[in-house]
Design an enzyme around this catalytic site. Sequence first.
Site: not given
Length: 320
Positions: A5, A8, A305
């Site tokens: 992940s 971003c 999350s």
Amino acid sequence: MILMSPPCQPFTRIGLQGDVTDPRTNSFLYILDILPRLQKLPKYILLENVKGFEVSSTRDLLIQTIENCGFQYQEFLLSPTSLGIPNSRLRYFLIAKLQPEPFPFQAPGQVLMEFPKTESEHPPKYAVNAEKKTEEKKIEPNISFDSSTQCSGKEAILFKLETAGEIDRKQQQDSDLSVRMLKDFLEDDIDKNSFFLPPKSLLRYALLLDIVKPTSRRSTCFTKGYGRYIEGTGSVLQTTEDVQIENIYKSLTGLSQEEKIMRLSMLQLRFFTPKEIANLLGFPPEFGFPEMTTVKQRYRLLGNSLNVHVVAKLIKILCD
């Protein structure tokens, strides 16, 4: 299996979309650099990021790298609503498997907008072309308590900052029986006074609030700024269900600040608790935070999350 992940911010407007030139992308670019040189490649890869990653140069480099390594892959844009969870959290996902045969549902060059139903089914018809790098138009809100406000080239604002089209969209979401009601995710016994919106926030952000009820089947994405900031950080809950939102907002014109606060307070708007957000994100009932963590810290952690159910389903699809 590699689960990733990456940061971003390089792929969002707030982060100025620096993409490969953003230093926060360096760690991910390093992984892409060493992946082809590993003596033993991972069998599975699952990657998550924000909507926008699918049209980035970093994504193109990722696809080029895994293709060269012999991975079969599929990209998705998925939200928990597709699993019946009343929370919009649209995210980009990629699953990749080191195998010569493609996935049964694989759609080359397409970003699927729903989970594959079964291995024998054809690719879902709702998909977007990953090569189409279109830029969404940013709509600036016209802030006014006047329900007759007209915006040049835009729909008339009915009340709050919502057009007829926006209200219709929310009504359709609340009519979708495949999605559960929010009340299934709410705590029974909480100190509501600790979570009510303060009067200053009510007055300043009244027109920007996304208001839901326990019987609603929708809520917006909760971010790490929830509880601290108002605009764009997540929905708030109306706890007096017998009061009509439209009537309250249409009655605000011409009132003093004190009178407006009194009227808005009739809705008894509160923040969702950290536990309720965790419920919407799919954390198990026994999940809890260490006692020393503050409410602010819990909101921040939850905002960064993932939805557990979405990731779990993708891992199952990947490993089947």
